[in-house]
Design a protein around this motif. Structure first.
Motif, PDB file in Angstrom:
ATOM      1  N   LYS A  22       6.560  -3.035  -4.500  1.00 27.61           N
ATOM      2  CA  LYS A  22       6.259  -2.512  -2.962  1.00 27.61           C
ATOM      3  C   LYS A  22       4.805  -2.910  -2.675  1.00 27.61           C
ATOM      4  O   LYS A  22       3.900  -2.402  -3.202  1.00 27.61           O
ATOM      5  CB  LYS A  22       6.509  -0.837  -3.104  1.00 27.61           C
ATOM      6  N   MET A  29       1.736  -0.845  -2.115  1.00 30.15           N
ATOM      7  CA  MET A  29       2.239   0.147  -1.313  1.00 30.15           C
ATOM      8  C   MET A  29       2.829   1.365  -1.975  1.00 30.15           C
ATOM      9  O   MET A  29       3.301   2.410  -1.413  1.00 30.15           O
ATOM     10  CB  MET A  29       3.133  -0.329  -0.294  1.00 30.15           C
ATOM     11  N   CYS A  30       2.660   1.333  -3.551  1.00 28.49           N
ATOM     12  CA  CYS A  30       2.867   2.556  -4.234  1.00 28.49           C
ATOM     13  C   CYS A  30       2.190   2.509  -5.365  1.00 28.49           C
ATOM     14  O   CYS A  30       1.585   1.501  -5.692  1.00 28.49           O
ATOM     15  CB  CYS A  30       4.504   2.435  -4.458  1.00 28.49           C
ATOM     16  N   GLY A  31       2.078   3.765  -6.020  1.00 26.84           N
ATOM     17  CA  GLY A  31       1.005   4.124  -7.114  1.00 26.84           C
ATOM     18  C   GLY A  31       1.371   3.092  -8.380  1.00 26.84           C
ATOM     19  O   GLY A  31       0.671   2.479  -9.219  1.00 26.84           O
ATOM     20  N   SER A  33       3.678   0.573  -8.533  1.00 29.30           N
ATOM     21  CA  SER A  33       3.157  -1.149  -8.256  1.00 29.30           C
ATOM     22  C   SER A  33       1.747  -1.356  -8.296  1.00 29.30           C
ATOM     23  O   SER A  33       1.233  -2.293  -9.070  1.00 29.30           O
ATOM     24  CB  SER A  33       3.560  -1.597  -6.772  1.00 29.30           C
ATOM     25  N   ARG A  59      15.132  -6.131  -2.003  1.00 32.94           N
ATOM     26  CA  ARG A  59      14.701  -4.812  -2.594  1.00 32.94           C
ATOM     27  C   ARG A  59      15.998  -4.052  -3.399  1.00 32.94           C
ATOM     28  O   ARG A  59      15.896  -3.653  -4.608  1.00 32.94           O
ATOM     29  CB  ARG A  59      14.391  -3.685  -1.356  1.00 32.94           C
ATOM     30  N   THR A  70      14.598   1.151 -10.877  1.00 32.31           N
ATOM     31  CA  THR A  70      13.111   1.272  -9.897  1.00 32.31           C
ATOM     32  C   THR A  70      12.434  -0.052  -9.718  1.00 32.31           C
ATOM     33  O   THR A  70      12.785  -1.075 -10.353  1.00 32.31           O
ATOM     34  CB  THR A  70      12.438   2.322 -10.872  1.00 32.31           C
ATOM     35  N   CYS A  84       6.909   0.142 -14.610  1.00 33.10           N
ATOM     36  CA  CYS A  84       5.471   0.565 -14.468  1.00 33.10           C
ATOM     37  C   CYS A  84       5.539   1.241 -16.058  1.00 33.10           C
ATOM     38  O   CYS A  84       4.224   1.075 -16.504  1.00 33.10           O
ATOM     39  CB  CYS A  84       5.205   1.611 -13.395  1.00 33.10           C
TER      40      CYS A  84
END
Length: 111
Positions: A22, A29-31, A33, A59, A70, A84
């Protein structure tokens, strides 16, 4: 095969390291990523970031492609590594660095 599936398949097969994320490597745009970007940047591994927020087909398609629910998703030499948590755990254990080395991808720094 859908257009999104073809795009994903092409990215995975034509780049040694691909991160479906993201946002972009420069602006996650996200923690989650962001954490994977930090790990890859720390290791100095060249990679391509694919921003899934730019295309809804990509997506959703990446989740179907990997059968993983995810994002982010990391691929190395066409092989799905994980999201992640898996990437972070492999990095902390030294397994990610070993995977890159085994696949012939140079790691600039050793943690």
């Amino acid at each position: 095969m859908t257009d999104a599936h073809q795009v994903i398949d092409n990215e995975v097969k034509s780049n040694d390291v691909v991160l479906f994320m993201k946002g972009t490597p420069q602006f996650p745009m996200c923690g989650f990523s962001g954490q994977v970007v930090q790990i890859l940047n720390y290791l100095g591994v060249p990679y391509k970031g694919v921003n899934v927020l730019e295309n809804e087909g990509i997506r959703q398609g990446i989740k179907d492609y990997s059968n993983w629910p995810t994002i982010p998703q990391l691929y190395v030499k066409g092989e799905f590594v994980g999201g992640c948590d898996i990437t972070r755990e492999m990095f902390q254990a030294g397994e990610l660095q070993q995977l890159f080395t085994d696949k012939g991808i140079p790691v600039q720094q050793n943690a």
